[in-house]
Design an enzyme around this catalytic site. Structure first.
Site, PDB file in Angstrom:
ATOM      1  N   SER A 165      -8.761  -5.909   2.926  1.00 69.67           N
ATOM      2  CA  SER A 165      -8.911  -4.452   2.954  1.00 69.67           C
ATOM      3  C   SER A 165     -10.359  -4.113   3.277  1.00 69.67           C
ATOM      4  O   SER A 165     -11.279  -4.673   2.676  1.00 69.67           O
ATOM      5  CB  SER A 165      -8.542  -3.839   1.603  1.00 69.67           C
ATOM      6  OG  SER A 165      -8.991  -2.499   1.576  1.00 69.67           O
ATOM      7  N   MET A 210      -8.330   4.433   0.936  1.00 71.72           N
ATOM      8  CA  MET A 210      -7.823   4.692  -0.414  1.00 71.72           C
ATOM      9  C   MET A 210      -8.649   3.938  -1.465  1.00 71.72           C
ATOM     10  O   MET A 210      -8.949   4.488  -2.524  1.00 71.72           O
ATOM     11  CB  MET A 210      -6.351   4.278  -0.532  1.00 71.72           C
ATOM     12  CG  MET A 210      -5.403   4.937   0.469  1.00 71.72           C
ATOM     13  SD  MET A 210      -5.345   6.727   0.350  1.00 71.72           S
ATOM     14  CE  MET A 210      -4.465   6.959  -1.177  1.00 71.72           C
ATOM     15  N   ASN A 225      -7.151   5.107   6.649  1.00 73.89           N
ATOM     16  CA  ASN A 225      -7.183   5.281   5.195  1.00 73.89           C
ATOM     17  C   ASN A 225      -8.386   4.580   4.603  1.00 73.89           C
ATOM     18  O   ASN A 225      -8.831   3.533   5.090  1.00 73.89           O
ATOM     19  CB  ASN A 225      -5.872   4.783   4.559  1.00 73.89           C
ATOM     20  CG  ASN A 225      -5.965   3.339   4.086  1.00 73.89           C
ATOM     21  OD1 ASN A 225      -6.456   3.060   2.991  1.00 73.89           O
ATOM     22  ND2 ASN A 225      -5.521   2.403   4.935  1.00 73.89           N
ATOM     23  N   LYS A 281      -3.434 -12.622   2.989  1.00 75.65           N
ATOM     24  CA  LYS A 281      -3.400 -11.557   4.006  1.00 75.65           C
ATOM     25  C   LYS A 281      -4.777 -11.401   4.637  1.00 75.65           C
ATOM     26  O   LYS A 281      -5.760 -11.153   3.936  1.00 75.65           O
ATOM     27  CB  LYS A 281      -2.951 -10.229   3.371  1.00 75.65           C
ATOM     28  CG  LYS A 281      -2.832  -9.091   4.376  1.00 75.65           C
ATOM     29  CD  LYS A 281      -2.063  -7.935   3.785  1.00 75.65           C
ATOM     30  CE  LYS A 281      -1.963  -6.759   4.721  1.00 75.65           C
ATOM     31  NZ  LYS A 281      -1.191  -5.657   4.124  1.00 75.65           N
ATOM     32  N   ASN A 288      -4.041  -6.953   8.220  1.00 72.24           N
ATOM     33  CA  ASN A 288      -4.334  -5.686   7.555  1.00 72.24           C
ATOM     34  C   ASN A 288      -4.799  -4.654   8.612  1.00 72.24           C
ATOM     35  O   ASN A 288      -4.638  -4.889   9.813  1.00 72.24           O
ATOM     36  CB  ASN A 288      -5.425  -5.927   6.505  1.00 72.24           C
ATOM     37  CG  ASN A 288      -5.271  -5.032   5.290  1.00 72.24           C
ATOM     38  OD1 ASN A 288      -5.097  -3.823   5.438  1.00 72.24           O
ATOM     39  ND2 ASN A 288      -5.332  -5.609   4.107  1.00 72.24           N
ATOM     40  N   ASN A 299     -11.769  -1.392   2.529  1.00 73.77           N
ATOM     41  CA  ASN A 299     -12.192  -0.286   1.666  1.00 73.77           C
ATOM     42  C   ASN A 299     -12.721  -0.704   0.300  1.00 73.77           C
ATOM     43  O   ASN A 299     -12.970   0.135  -0.552  1.00 73.77           O
ATOM     44  CB  ASN A 299     -11.025   0.700   1.494  1.00 73.77           C
ATOM     45  CG  ASN A 299     -10.562   1.226   2.839  1.00 73.77           C
ATOM     46  OD1 ASN A 299     -11.390   1.623   3.661  1.00 73.77           O
ATOM     47  ND2 ASN A 299      -9.266   1.186   3.083  1.00 73.77           N
ATOM     48  N   THR A 300     -12.849  -2.001   0.083  1.00 78.26           N
ATOM     49  CA  THR A 300     -13.491  -2.501  -1.132  1.00 78.26           C
ATOM     50  C   THR A 300     -14.676  -3.330  -0.647  1.00 78.26           C
ATOM     51  O   THR A 300     -14.480  -4.336   0.048  1.00 78.26           O
ATOM     52  CB  THR A 300     -12.509  -3.365  -1.962  1.00 78.26           C
ATOM     53  OG1 THR A 300     -11.452  -2.522  -2.410  1.00 78.26           O
ATOM     54  CG2 THR A 300     -13.183  -4.006  -3.157  1.00 78.26           C
ATOM     55  N   GLY A 342       0.792  -1.224   0.000  1.00 78.64           N
ATOM     56  CA  GLY A 342       0.000   0.000   0.000  1.00 78.64           C
ATOM     57  C   GLY A 342       0.820   1.269   0.000  1.00 78.64           C
ATOM     58  O   GLY A 342       0.329   2.319  -0.384  1.00 78.64           O
ATOM     59  N   PHE A 345      -7.871   0.894  -3.093  1.00 78.15           N
ATOM     60  CA  PHE A 345      -7.069   0.274  -4.169  1.00 78.15           C
ATOM     61  C   PHE A 345      -6.887   1.190  -5.381  1.00 78.15           C
ATOM     62  O   PHE A 345      -7.117   0.779  -6.524  1.00 78.15           O
ATOM     63  CB  PHE A 345      -7.707  -1.049  -4.658  1.00 78.15           C
ATOM     64  CG  PHE A 345      -7.706  -2.179  -3.678  1.00 78.15           C
ATOM     65  CD1 PHE A 345      -6.958  -2.136  -2.509  1.00 78.15           C
ATOM     66  CD2 PHE A 345      -8.450  -3.329  -3.939  1.00 78.15           C
ATOM     67  CE1 PHE A 345      -6.971  -3.206  -1.613  1.00 78.15           C
ATOM     68  CE2 PHE A 345      -8.460  -4.403  -3.060  1.00 78.15           C
ATOM     69  CZ  PHE A 345      -7.727  -4.335  -1.892  1.00 78.15           C
TER      70      PHE A 345
HETATM   71  C1  LIG Z   1      -2.529   4.343   3.441  1.00 80.08           C
HETATM   72  C2  LIG Z   1      -2.512   2.849   3.520  1.00 80.08           C
HETATM   73  C3  LIG Z   1      -2.764   2.101   2.384  1.00 80.08           C
HETATM   74  C4  LIG Z   1      -2.752   0.704   2.443  1.00 80.08           C
HETATM   75  N1  LIG Z   1      -2.971  -0.017   1.307  1.00 80.08           N
HETATM   76  C5  LIG Z   1      -2.908  -1.382   1.355  1.00 80.08           C
HETATM   77  C6  LIG Z   1      -3.083  -2.145   0.174  1.00 80.08           C
HETATM   78  O1  LIG Z   1      -3.250  -1.619  -0.916  1.00 80.08           O
HETATM   79  N2  LIG Z   1      -3.042  -3.502   0.298  1.00 80.08           N
HETATM   80  C7  LIG Z   1      -2.820  -4.140   1.499  1.00 80.08           C
HETATM   81  O2  LIG Z   1      -2.775  -5.369   1.532  1.00 80.08           O
HETATM   82  N3  LIG Z   1      -2.642  -3.424   2.622  1.00 80.08           N
HETATM   83  C8  LIG Z   1      -2.674  -2.074   2.570  1.00 80.08           C
HETATM   84  N4  LIG Z   1      -2.488  -1.351   3.718  1.00 80.08           N
HETATM   85  C9  LIG Z   1      -2.274  -2.079   5.002  1.00 80.08           C
HETATM   86  C10 LIG Z   1      -0.798  -2.206   5.338  1.00 80.08           C
HETATM   87  O3  LIG Z   1      -0.125  -2.991   4.396  1.00 80.08           O
HETATM   88  C11 LIG Z   1      -0.611  -2.838   6.726  1.00 80.08           C
HETATM   89  O4  LIG Z   1      -0.994  -4.187   6.669  1.00 80.08           O
HETATM   90  C12 LIG Z   1      -1.415  -2.136   7.801  1.00 80.08           C
HETATM   91  O5  LIG Z   1      -1.358  -0.739   7.645  1.00 80.08           O
HETATM   92  C13 LIG Z   1      -0.918  -2.486   9.208  1.00 80.08           C
HETATM   93  O6  LIG Z   1       0.437  -2.173   9.366  1.00 80.08           O
HETATM   94  P1  LIG Z   1       0.980  -0.784  10.003  1.00 80.08           P
HETATM   95  O7  LIG Z   1       0.291  -0.625  11.329  1.00 80.08           O
HETATM   96  O8  LIG Z   1       2.472  -0.989  10.074  1.00 80.08           O
HETATM   97  O9  LIG Z   1       0.602   0.293   9.064  1.00 80.08           O
HETATM   98  C14 LIG Z   1      -2.486   0.047   3.677  1.00 80.08           C
HETATM   99  C15 LIG Z   1      -2.232   0.813   4.825  1.00 80.08           C
HETATM  100  C16 LIG Z   1      -2.232   2.193   4.763  1.00 80.08           C
HETATM  101  C17 LIG Z   1      -1.956   2.985   6.007  1.00 80.08           C
END
Ligand SMILES: Cc1cc2nc3c(=O)[nH]c(=O)nc-3n(C[C@H](O)[C@H](O)[C@H](O)COP(=O)(O)O)c2cc1C
Length: 346
Positions: free
Chosen positions: A185, A118, A116, A228, A257, A187-188, A68, A120
């Site tokens: 995720s 976002m 977030n 995941k 996630n 968000n989908t 991400g 995808f």
């Molecule tokens: C802005 C943002 C966008 C993310 N986009 C994705 C994504 O596209 N696919 C995914 O598997 N995880 C996505 N994640 C999740 C991260 O990969 C991670 O698993 C999650 O944020 C927990 O870890 P952290 O606390 O270190 O951020 C996103 C996280 C953030 C903050």
């Protein structure tokens, strides 16, 4: 060289979060190209000297970049120079898509957290492969492990979701060292329903079938398949997924996630923004899911711990709970490259 990150953070945190994100990626690429990135971030090759074998792949150390942050694979070489031994690009979907409307990224600074939604936003598999191709021509190409995280397009109904995952898997197969199917995720719409035992089992089977075809063809190599999962699963759901993972022989699992829970941030003015919460409020929840999964998952299936790794100690706790590797996203935003260097030594 003093740590410049606190200063950079001060400037970036005054900007809109998504603008700061794009500017950082551009700045990192520029600093990488001009040979300044190592100097500015204090990176050294020492971080690559702690090799570990996971899923049949040799990782130079135990810390990776979570999916991400570099969705489109535009800054892989620069992130590699920060000390990450593996980088997970994506989530990428078969077709490009713009994601949700902005604003869709929020910092909750007092909580060292991000929300977030976002959705995808990504350049599609073709766009991602083009971006990664540029990388191959870099003067300091990334030498670590490249994971590619795949998902379904937002307008693909769930009954056709498996087709999207198989399409994306086939498209990225040759380029990836491992592929993660993101079922978690928030968000989908409907994506996390794919975590039901029956669908998940069918998805893994379809990906393994495609992998057999790819191996019989030109690809030759066997790319590990990783799933995941979300932190918002109760014990029964985690155990039923563990059963599916054990029976299907999936190659690895990422826990976790972002969360939809808001328990510890409710009082924050941005605490009720829709989306997934990451960072410090996620640490305990996510490590708990890792522990529960570890106790019912076959020993030979490795777990990659993601979720609230904000300190070296958080990373150690995930490793002690049974993770073979850890991933960082929000911790990098709040603590900068020094955190990655610290974890790389574990
Ligand atoms: C802005 C943002 C966008 C993310 N986009 C994705 C994504 O596209 N696919 C995914 O598997 N995880 C996505 N994640 C999740 C991260 O990969 C991670 O698993 C999650 O944020 C927990 O870890 P952290 O606390 O270190 O951020 C996103 C996280 C953030 C903050």
């Amino acid at each position: 060289m003093p740590d410049l990150y606190p200063l950079a953070r001060k400037i970036l945190f005054q900007m809109d979060a998504e603008k700061a994100h794009h500017l950082t990626l551009k700045g990192m690429n520029l600093a990488h190209k001009t040979g300044l990135l190592g100097f500015l971030t204090g990176a050294s090759s020492e971080s690559q000297n702690h090799p570990v074998e996971v899923m049949g792949l040799s990782f130079p150390n135990r810390v990776g970049l979570a999916a991400g942050l570099d969705k489109g694979g535009t800054a892989v070489d620069a992130f590699g120079q920060l000390g990450f031994a593996h980088i997970e690009v994506g989530t990428v979907t078969p077709r490009p898509q713009p994601g949700n409307e902005a604003p869709r990224l929020f910092r909750l600074i007092e909580h060292e957290a991000i929300i977030n939604r976002m959705g995808f936003n990504n350049p599609g598999t073709t766009g991602l492969l083009e971006n990664l191709e540029h990388s191959t021509r870099s003067s300091r190409p990334f030498q670590g492990i490249l994971g590619i995280n795949i998902g379904k397009n937002f307008d693909t109904p769930n009954e056709n979701a498996i087709d999207d995952y198989v399409k994306a898997f086939e498209a990225v197969y040759n380029k990836a060292d491992y592929v993660t199917a993101n079922l978690s995720s928030p968000n989908t719409a409907g994506l996390r329903d794919l975590q039901s035992g029956e669908i998940c089992s069918k998805l893994i089977e379809a990906l393994q079938q495609k992998r057999s075809e790819m191996m019989a063809g030109e690809a030759g190599k066997q790319v590990p398949i990783v799933i995941k999962i979300a932190p918002d699963l109760d014990e029964a759901a985690i155990e039923s997924l563990a059963k599916v993972f054990n029976e299907s022989g999936v190659d690895g699992v990422i826990t976790t996630n972002t969360t939809i829970s808001r328990d510890s941030v409710e009082s924050h003015p941005l605490g009720n923004e829709k989306g997934g919460l990451s960072g410090a409020p996620l640490t305990t929840l996510s490590t708990g899911v890792l522990e529960t999964l570890r106790s019912s998952l076959n020993r030979e299936i490795p777990i990659i711990g993601s979720g609230g790794v904000m300190t070296v100690q958080d990373a150690e706790e995930k490793l002690n709970a049974g993770a073979s590797l850890v991933q960082v996203y929000t911790g990098l935003i709040y603590h900068g490259p020094a955190l990655i260097r610290g974890i790389a030594k574990l």
